[in-house]
Design a protein around this motif. Structure first.
Motif, mmCIF file in Angstrom:
data_model
loop_
_atom_site.group_PDB
_atom_site.id
_atom_site.type_symbol
_atom_site.label_atom_id
_atom_site.label_comp_id
_atom_site.label_asym_id
_atom_site.label_seq_id
_atom_site.Cartn_x
_atom_site.Cartn_y
_atom_site.Cartn_z
ATOM 1 N N LEU A 145 38.744 12.993 9.196
ATOM 2 C CA LEU A 145 38.162 13.278 10.504
ATOM 3 C C LEU A 145 36.658 13.555 10.455
ATOM 4 C CD1 LEU A 145 41.011 15.632 11.777
ATOM 5 C CD2 LEU A 145 40.472 13.360 12.709
ATOM 6 N N HIS A 146 36.195 14.169 9.362
ATOM 7 C CA HIS A 146 34.828 14.686 9.345
ATOM 8 C C HIS A 146 33.930 14.122 8.251
ATOM 9 C CE1 HIS A 146 35.676 17.607 12.489
ATOM 10 N NE2 HIS A 146 36.843 17.766 11.904
ATOM 11 N N LYS A 147 34.426 13.236 7.432
ATOM 12 C CA LYS A 147 33.604 12.621 6.374
ATOM 13 C C LYS A 147 33.729 11.102 6.449
ATOM 14 C CE LYS A 147 32.004 16.185 4.018
ATOM 15 N NZ LYS A 147 30.579 16.376 3.785
ATOM 16 N N GLY A 161 35.302 23.626 6.210
ATOM 17 C CA GLY A 161 35.588 22.660 7.263
ATOM 18 C C GLY A 161 37.019 22.722 7.759
ATOM 19 N N TRP A 196 41.104 16.594 7.134
ATOM 20 C CA TRP A 196 39.737 17.023 7.442
ATOM 21 C C TRP A 196 38.720 15.988 6.959
ATOM 22 C CZ3 TRP A 196 35.452 18.125 4.441
ATOM 23 C CH2 TRP A 196 34.359 18.606 5.153
ATOM 24 N N GLU A 197 38.910 15.492 5.724
ATOM 25 C CA GLU A 197 37.989 14.467 5.218
ATOM 26 C C GLU A 197 38.021 13.220 6.088
ATOM 27 O OE1 GLU A 197 37.232 13.299 1.150
ATOM 28 O OE2 GLU A 197 38.233 15.132 0.475
ATOM 29 N N HIS A 240 37.840 23.865 11.542
ATOM 30 C CA HIS A 240 38.416 22.843 12.422
ATOM 31 C C HIS A 240 39.937 22.770 12.313
ATOM 32 C CE1 HIS A 240 34.428 21.286 13.314
ATOM 33 N NE2 HIS A 240 34.155 21.401 12.029
#
Length: 164
Positions: A121-123, A80, A118-119, A84
């Motif tokens: 934004l995406h989790k 991820g 990333w977490e 990204h």
């Protein structure tokens, strides 16, 4: 942001057992290490993920088994961040002082911030407090309090931008 105690983490992520939470923490540490390795050695994501899966997880050190890792969480995080990275880096840069560039940061610090961002934004299913707390605790394993506070502030800013 105040750090959560283990009991608070359990309430925030009731679907995970303490063993699963620990495996996720180990996966986060491994993801930071993998990104660091990729940056310094110039290795690709598939090579590094395969190396961790085949040689590092389920290994032991001097006869002592390493803690179990959530290998899927690890792989998702590393893939991820790489997939990204532009957006992740932009989210982090937006929270750096105007005279700082992401490239000036220590490679380990960059990896910590990228995984945490990333977490965030995406989790969205993972509470922001848990993401921030986990990466602040990992920062403390590598750095002094100043860097851990920096990680806390940067990820808190990313969380406010991404989730509010």
């Amino acid at each position: 942001m105040a750090q959560l105690a283990e009991a608070e983490k359990a309430r925030a992520e009731p679907q995970l057992s303490s063993r699963q939470r620990r495996a996720r923490t180990v996966a986060r540490l491994a993801a930071v290490q993998a990104l660091y390795q990729m940056e310094l050695a110039g290795e690709g994501v598939e090579t590094v993920v395969s190396e961790f899966r085949n040689f590092r997880f389920d290994a032991d050190i001097e006869g002592q088994p390493l803690a179990e890792a959530d290998e899927d969480w690890f792989s998702d995080t590393v893939h991820g961040v790489v997939e990204h990275q532009r957006g992740v880096d932009e989210a982090i840069k937006a929270r750096l002082a105007s005279n700082w560039r992401l490239e000036r940061l220590d490679a380990t610090l960059r990896a910590l911030l990228r995984c945490g961002a990333w977490e965030l934004l995406h989790k969205p299913e993972v509470p922001r407090e848990i993401v921030i707390d986990e990466y602040v605790e990992l920062a403390k394993a590598f750095f002094d309090d100043a860097e851990a506070k920096f990680v806390n502030a940067a990820l808190d800013g990313v969380a406010r931008d991404a989730r509010d």
